[in-house]
Design a protein around this motif. Structure first.
Motif, PDB file in Angstrom:
ATOM      1  N   TRP A 307      -8.302 -25.539 -92.077  1.00  0.00           N
ATOM      2  CA  TRP A 307      -7.953 -23.545 -92.322  1.00  0.00           C
ATOM      3  C   TRP A 307      -8.501 -22.085 -91.708  1.00  0.00           C
ATOM      4  O   TRP A 307      -8.575 -21.295 -91.865  1.00  0.00           O
ATOM      5  CB  TRP A 307      -9.621 -23.373 -93.817  1.00  0.00           C
ATOM      6  N   THR A 308      -8.842 -23.186 -90.410  1.00  0.00           N
ATOM      7  CA  THR A 308      -9.004 -21.677 -90.218  1.00  0.00           C
ATOM      8  C   THR A 308      -7.653 -21.602 -88.265  1.00  0.00           C
ATOM      9  O   THR A 308      -7.246 -22.900 -88.060  1.00  0.00           O
ATOM     10  CB  THR A 308     -10.043 -21.325 -89.083  1.00  0.00           C
ATOM     11  N   LYS A 309      -7.000 -20.446 -88.038  1.00  0.00           N
ATOM     12  CA  LYS A 309      -6.146 -20.388 -86.549  1.00  0.00           C
ATOM     13  C   LYS A 309      -7.535 -19.810 -85.474  1.00  0.00           C
ATOM     14  O   LYS A 309      -7.061 -18.299 -85.521  1.00  0.00           O
ATOM     15  CB  LYS A 309      -4.799 -20.555 -86.930  1.00  0.00           C
ATOM     16  N   GLY A 310      -8.098 -20.367 -84.725  1.00  0.00           N
ATOM     17  CA  GLY A 310      -8.605 -19.677 -84.184  1.00  0.00           C
ATOM     18  C   GLY A 310      -8.024 -18.757 -82.643  1.00  0.00           C
ATOM     19  O   GLY A 310      -7.227 -19.445 -82.645  1.00  0.00           O
ATOM     20  N   VAL A 311      -8.657 -17.578 -82.115  1.00  0.00           N
ATOM     21  CA  VAL A 311      -8.565 -16.853 -81.320  1.00  0.00           C
ATOM     22  C   VAL A 311      -9.027 -17.228 -80.044  1.00  0.00           C
ATOM     23  O   VAL A 311      -8.889 -16.395 -78.466  1.00  0.00           O
ATOM     24  CB  VAL A 311      -7.968 -15.531 -81.050  1.00  0.00           C
ATOM     25  N   PHE A 312      -9.899 -17.650 -79.666  1.00  0.00           N
ATOM     26  CA  PHE A 312     -10.298 -18.847 -78.635  1.00  0.00           C
ATOM     27  C   PHE A 312     -10.826 -17.181 -78.088  1.00  0.00           C
ATOM     28  O   PHE A 312     -11.184 -17.632 -77.208  1.00  0.00           O
ATOM     29  CB  PHE A 312      -9.847 -19.970 -77.850  1.00  0.00           C
ATOM     30  N   HIS A 313     -11.731 -16.339 -78.350  1.00  0.00           N
ATOM     31  CA  HIS A 313     -12.927 -16.098 -77.845  1.00  0.00           C
ATOM     32  C   HIS A 313     -13.329 -16.382 -76.790  1.00  0.00           C
ATOM     33  O   HIS A 313     -13.312 -15.893 -75.911  1.00  0.00           O
ATOM     34  CB  HIS A 313     -13.420 -14.636 -78.919  1.00  0.00           C
ATOM     35  N   LEU A 314     -13.925 -16.931 -77.144  1.00  0.00           N
ATOM     36  CA  LEU A 314     -14.888 -18.335 -76.294  1.00  0.00           C
ATOM     37  C   LEU A 314     -14.354 -18.882 -76.238  1.00  0.00           C
ATOM     38  O   LEU A 314     -14.329 -19.700 -77.212  1.00  0.00           O
ATOM     39  CB  LEU A 314     -16.016 -17.601 -76.363  1.00  0.00           C
ATOM     40  N   TYR A 315     -14.554 -20.181 -75.711  1.00  0.00           N
ATOM     41  CA  TYR A 315     -14.828 -21.258 -75.447  1.00  0.00           C
ATOM     42  C   TYR A 315     -16.125 -22.704 -75.734  1.00  0.00           C
ATOM     43  O   TYR A 315     -16.212 -22.841 -73.799  1.00  0.00           O
ATOM     44  CB  TYR A 315     -13.526 -22.339 -75.115  1.00  0.00           C
ATOM     45  N   VAL A 316     -16.736 -23.163 -75.981  1.00  0.00           N
ATOM     46  CA  VAL A 316     -17.529 -23.282 -76.433  1.00  0.00           C
ATOM     47  C   VAL A 316     -18.358 -25.010 -76.369  1.00  0.00           C
ATOM     48  O   VAL A 316     -17.006 -25.059 -77.481  1.00  0.00           O
ATOM     49  CB  VAL A 316     -18.763 -22.417 -77.294  1.00  0.00           C
ATOM     50  N   VAL A 317     -18.062 -25.302 -75.623  1.00  0.00           N
ATOM     51  CA  VAL A 317     -18.238 -26.865 -75.768  1.00  0.00           C
ATOM     52  C   VAL A 317     -20.468 -26.588 -75.942  1.00  0.00           C
ATOM     53  O   VAL A 317     -21.201 -26.077 -75.894  1.00  0.00           O
ATOM     54  CB  VAL A 317     -18.550 -27.954 -74.389  1.00  0.00           C
ATOM     55  N   ARG A 318     -20.587 -28.062 -76.049  1.00  0.00           N
ATOM     56  CA  ARG A 318     -22.321 -28.470 -76.208  1.00  0.00           C
ATOM     57  C   ARG A 318     -22.422 -29.583 -75.542  1.00  0.00           C
ATOM     58  O   ARG A 318     -22.066 -30.875 -75.275  1.00  0.00           O
ATOM     59  CB  ARG A 318     -23.172 -29.285 -77.770  1.00  0.00           C
ATOM     60  N   VAL A 319     -23.698 -29.177 -74.437  1.00  0.00           N
ATOM     61  CA  VAL A 319     -24.037 -30.806 -73.741  1.00  0.00           C
ATOM     62  C   VAL A 319     -25.392 -30.872 -74.214  1.00  0.00           C
ATOM     63  O   VAL A 319     -26.211 -29.610 -74.165  1.00  0.00           O
ATOM     64  CB  VAL A 319     -23.662 -30.199 -72.202  1.00  0.00           C
ATOM     65  N   GLN A 320     -25.946 -31.937 -73.221  1.00  0.00           N
ATOM     66  CA  GLN A 320     -27.206 -32.445 -73.037  1.00  0.00           C
ATOM     67  C   GLN A 320     -27.981 -31.591 -72.388  1.00  0.00           C
ATOM     68  O   GLN A 320     -29.188 -31.336 -72.713  1.00  0.00           O
ATOM     69  CB  GLN A 320     -26.837 -33.658 -73.056  1.00  0.00           C
ATOM     70  N   ASP A 321     -27.422 -31.254 -70.994  1.00  0.00           N
ATOM     71  CA  ASP A 321     -28.310 -30.858 -70.063  1.00  0.00           C
ATOM     72  C   ASP A 321     -28.291 -29.128 -69.398  1.00  0.00           C
ATOM     73  O   ASP A 321     -27.515 -29.944 -68.339  1.00  0.00           O
ATOM     74  CB  ASP A 321     -28.424 -32.372 -68.988  1.00  0.00           C
ATOM     75  N   ARG A 322     -28.215 -28.818 -70.339  1.00  0.00           N
ATOM     76  CA  ARG A 322     -27.364 -27.344 -70.149  1.00  0.00           C
ATOM     77  C   ARG A 322     -27.560 -26.511 -69.219  1.00  0.00           C
ATOM     78  O   ARG A 322     -26.522 -26.573 -68.003  1.00  0.00           O
ATOM     79  CB  ARG A 322     -27.469 -27.053 -71.695  1.00  0.00           C
ATOM     80  N   GLU A 323     -29.435 -27.098 -68.122  1.00  0.00           N
ATOM     81  CA  GLU A 323     -29.100 -26.230 -66.896  1.00  0.00           C
ATOM     82  C   GLU A 323     -28.563 -26.787 -65.948  1.00  0.00           C
ATOM     83  O   GLU A 323     -27.738 -26.472 -64.793  1.00  0.00           O
ATOM     84  CB  GLU A 323     -30.917 -25.806 -67.343  1.00  0.00           C
ATOM     85  N   ALA A 324     -28.736 -27.897 -66.620  1.00  0.00           N
ATOM     86  CA  ALA A 324     -28.256 -28.706 -65.051  1.00  0.00           C
ATOM     87  C   ALA A 324     -26.582 -28.825 -65.183  1.00  0.00           C
ATOM     88  O   ALA A 324     -25.711 -28.340 -63.736  1.00  0.00           O
ATOM     89  CB  ALA A 324     -28.633 -30.230 -64.788  1.00  0.00           C
ATOM     90  N   PHE A 325     -26.406 -28.538 -65.685  1.00  0.00           N
ATOM     91  CA  PHE A 325     -24.804 -28.884 -66.250  1.00  0.00           C
ATOM     92  C   PHE A 325     -23.827 -27.455 -65.509  1.00  0.00           C
ATOM     93  O   PHE A 325     -23.064 -26.899 -64.865  1.00  0.00           O
ATOM     94  CB  PHE A 325     -24.068 -28.548 -67.774  1.00  0.00           C
ATOM     95  N   GLN A 326     -24.674 -25.879 -66.166  1.00  0.00           N
ATOM     96  CA  GLN A 326     -24.396 -24.860 -65.613  1.00  0.00           C
ATOM     97  C   GLN A 326     -24.904 -24.401 -64.362  1.00  0.00           C
ATOM     98  O   GLN A 326     -23.951 -24.115 -63.513  1.00  0.00           O
ATOM     99  CB  GLN A 326     -25.557 -23.629 -66.581  1.00  0.00           C
ATOM    100  N   THR A 327     -26.042 -25.313 -63.641  1.00  0.00           N
ATOM    101  CA  THR A 327     -26.025 -25.048 -61.866  1.00  0.00           C
ATOM    102  C   THR A 327     -24.510 -25.978 -61.716  1.00  0.00           C
ATOM    103  O   THR A 327     -24.464 -24.638 -60.518  1.00  0.00           O
ATOM    104  CB  THR A 327     -27.550 -25.950 -61.555  1.00  0.00           C
ATOM    105  N   PHE A 328     -24.352 -26.808 -61.995  1.00  0.00           N
ATOM    106  CA  PHE A 328     -23.172 -27.634 -61.423  1.00  0.00           C
ATOM    107  C   PHE A 328     -22.041 -27.018 -61.258  1.00  0.00           C
ATOM    108  O   PHE A 328     -21.801 -26.473 -59.566  1.00  0.00           O
ATOM    109  CB  PHE A 328     -23.293 -29.105 -62.228  1.00  0.00           C
ATOM    110  N   LEU A 329     -22.167 -26.230 -61.936  1.00  0.00           N
ATOM    111  CA  LEU A 329     -20.487 -25.145 -62.067  1.00  0.00           C
ATOM    112  C   LEU A 329     -20.985 -24.361 -61.621  1.00  0.00           C
ATOM    113  O   LEU A 329     -19.890 -23.951 -60.716  1.00  0.00           O
ATOM    114  CB  LEU A 329     -20.419 -25.168 -63.800  1.00  0.00           C
ATOM    115  N   GLY A 330     -21.983 -23.917 -61.343  1.00  0.00           N
ATOM    116  CA  GLY A 330     -22.414 -22.608 -60.982  1.00  0.00           C
ATOM    117  C   GLY A 330     -21.562 -22.255 -59.561  1.00  0.00           C
ATOM    118  O   GLY A 330     -21.534 -22.179 -58.422  1.00  0.00           O
ATOM    119  N   ASP A 331     -22.569 -23.825 -58.935  1.00  0.00           N
ATOM    120  CA  ASP A 331     -22.473 -24.250 -57.390  1.00  0.00           C
ATOM    121  C   ASP A 331     -20.991 -24.282 -56.786  1.00  0.00           C
ATOM    122  O   ASP A 331     -20.607 -24.310 -55.335  1.00  0.00           O
ATOM    123  CB  ASP A 331     -23.592 -25.058 -56.845  1.00  0.00           C
TER     124      ASP A 331
END
Ligand SMILES: Cc1ncc(COP(=O)(O)O)c(C=O)c1O
Length: 408
Positions: A307-331
């Motif tokens: 029922w929605t046609k989204g405009v993806f202001h944000l593309y949001v995923v969910r991960v278990q180990d978020r801090e490590a995930f963000q640090t890895f991508l940030g590096d």
């Protein structure tokens, strides 16, 4: 000096460079006429944005927060009223409710869409409130306050499930004011009316933000309210301009909440590109879904309901180990964000409300796991491939555990 990111979370330079001449022409026009506040550029943008949202009226204001606050005040929401919204939103939603004088009550979100869960809303209205048939008022016995309105938030660019929310609002005589600050151009398929509807056209009024990073962003602050109700639109125009329809004749006390004409002119230029930019966001989101599909066991991807046609202001995923995930991508030079890390009911600002951890378990669970990946219309496939390659590398580098709340 630090190297620029390989893939920024958001690129605000590219869209403005592409439109530099048109945007600078707006500044020249304002200089030539000294028309800085109000005037034809604001009125023209208001007409065009109302048409874009499929509404009759648009009132340009200073920010999305002003848009919400003025919509509440104009709709008569005041002290002694309760307004229902979700704890998974930006604090502006609830600031505006409080600043209109009302009290905030939360209902939890749907785990799949991250927007207001109509079942939990119904549960609150049916089981926590008394409906007085004679007065058509819904009263919360605990506080003896009147429940006045519902504010669904079309978060991340996807609409809330509006049919059941509107049906409940009608049944209990409540106003619906949409927080569409992240959803310019998003659509909702109303099964009831058998028609696609635009965000901003479904409630009695809706608020939009034109903060620079939004799908339609100003080059500074800006916002707008859309409505089909002429009386409401007129009242909002008074409220945004010190309560005056004629200079120095004040019918009410209002605010200084006008939209600058240069911002309106810039927004009008950018509005012409919005459909194309939203399409680009949608394609990128679908490509992310495809490329990340193989990692489904290690991360939860966004779900676009039928029922929605989204405009993806944000593309949001969910991960278990978020801090490590963000640090890895940030590096690796990849920008990410969290929208939002602390649910509103657990913010210090709302300590006085007495909520406890566990009160809104879905929001709390989601807040621990969500990460917003780079998403902007000018993102190239190479940039997107770089994001995906690094996510794959991160996941391969650890024994990924399934997220706690698997999607059914
Ligand atoms: C959901 C939501 N509501 C309200 C607002 C407030 O908009 P503004 O920053 O223009 O005041 C925002 C902006 O971030 C938002 O995302």
């Amino acid at each position: 000096m630090a190297n620029p990111p390989k893939v920024p979370f958001l690129d605000l330079v590219a869209p403005h460079s592409e439109l530099r001449d048109e945007l600078l022409a707006v500044v020249n026009k304002a200089f030539d006429t000294a028309g800085f506040i109000g005037g034809p550029m604001v009125e023209e943008f208001e007409r065009e944005f109302a048409a874009f949202c499929h509404t009759k009226y648009c009132v340009g204001v200073n920010s999305g927060t002003d848009a919400l606050r003025f919509a509440f005040i104009a709709a008569g929401i005041a002290e002694g009223d309760i307004v229902i919204t979700v704890p998974n939103t930006f604090i502006a939603t609830t600031e505006a409710i409080s600043q209109a004088g009302a009290s905030v009550t939360f209902v939890d979100i749907d785990e799949r869409t991250y927007t207001m869960d109509p079942i939990r809303l119904r549960d609150y209205l049916e089981n926590n409130c008394d409906y007085e048939t004679a007065t058509r008022k819904l009263i919360e016995p605990k506080s003896k306050k009147r429940v006045a309105a519902i504010v669904p938030v079309h978060l991340y660019g996807q609409t809330a499930d509006m049919d059941p929310i509107l049906e409940l609002a009608q049944r209990f005589n409540l106003l619906v004011i949409e927080d569409a600050c992240q959803a310019h151009g998003a659509e909702y398929y109303s099964e009831k009316d058998k028609v696609w509807k635009r965000a901003g056209s479904m409630g009695v009024a809706a608020a939009f933000s034109f903060y620079p990073g939004k799908n339609l962003g100003a080059c500074g602050e800006g916002g707008a309210i859309t409505t089909n109700d002429l009386t409401l639109a007129q009242r909002m125009k008074l409220i945004r301009d010190h309560g005056q329809a004629k200079k120095y004749y004040h019918d009410i006390e209002g605010y200084n909440g006008r939209l600058d004409s240069i911002q309106a002119g810039w927004l009008a230029v950018k509005l012409r590109h919005l459909d194309e930019w939203n399409e680009s966001r949608r394609s990128l989101a679908h490509r992310y879904n495809q490329l990340l599909g193989e990692l489904k066991d290690s991360m939860i991807l966004p779900i676009e309901s039928t029922w929605t046609k989204g405009v993806f202001h944000l593309y949001v995923v969910r991960v278990q180990d978020r801090e490590a995930f963000q640090t890895f991508l940030g590096d690796a030079g990849i920008g990410t964000g969290i929208h939002y890390p602390v649910p509103l009911h657990l913010q210090r600002a709302y300590g006085h409300m007495g909520y406890q951890p566990g009160d809104f378990p879905v929001t709390e669970q989601v807040a621990r796991q969500i990460v917003s990946l780079p998403m902007f219309p000018q993102m190239t496939q190479e940039q997107q491939d770089e994001v995906v390659a690094n996510i794959s590398e991160f996941i391969a580098s650890r024994l990924a555990v399934r997220p706690e709340l698997p999607v059914s």
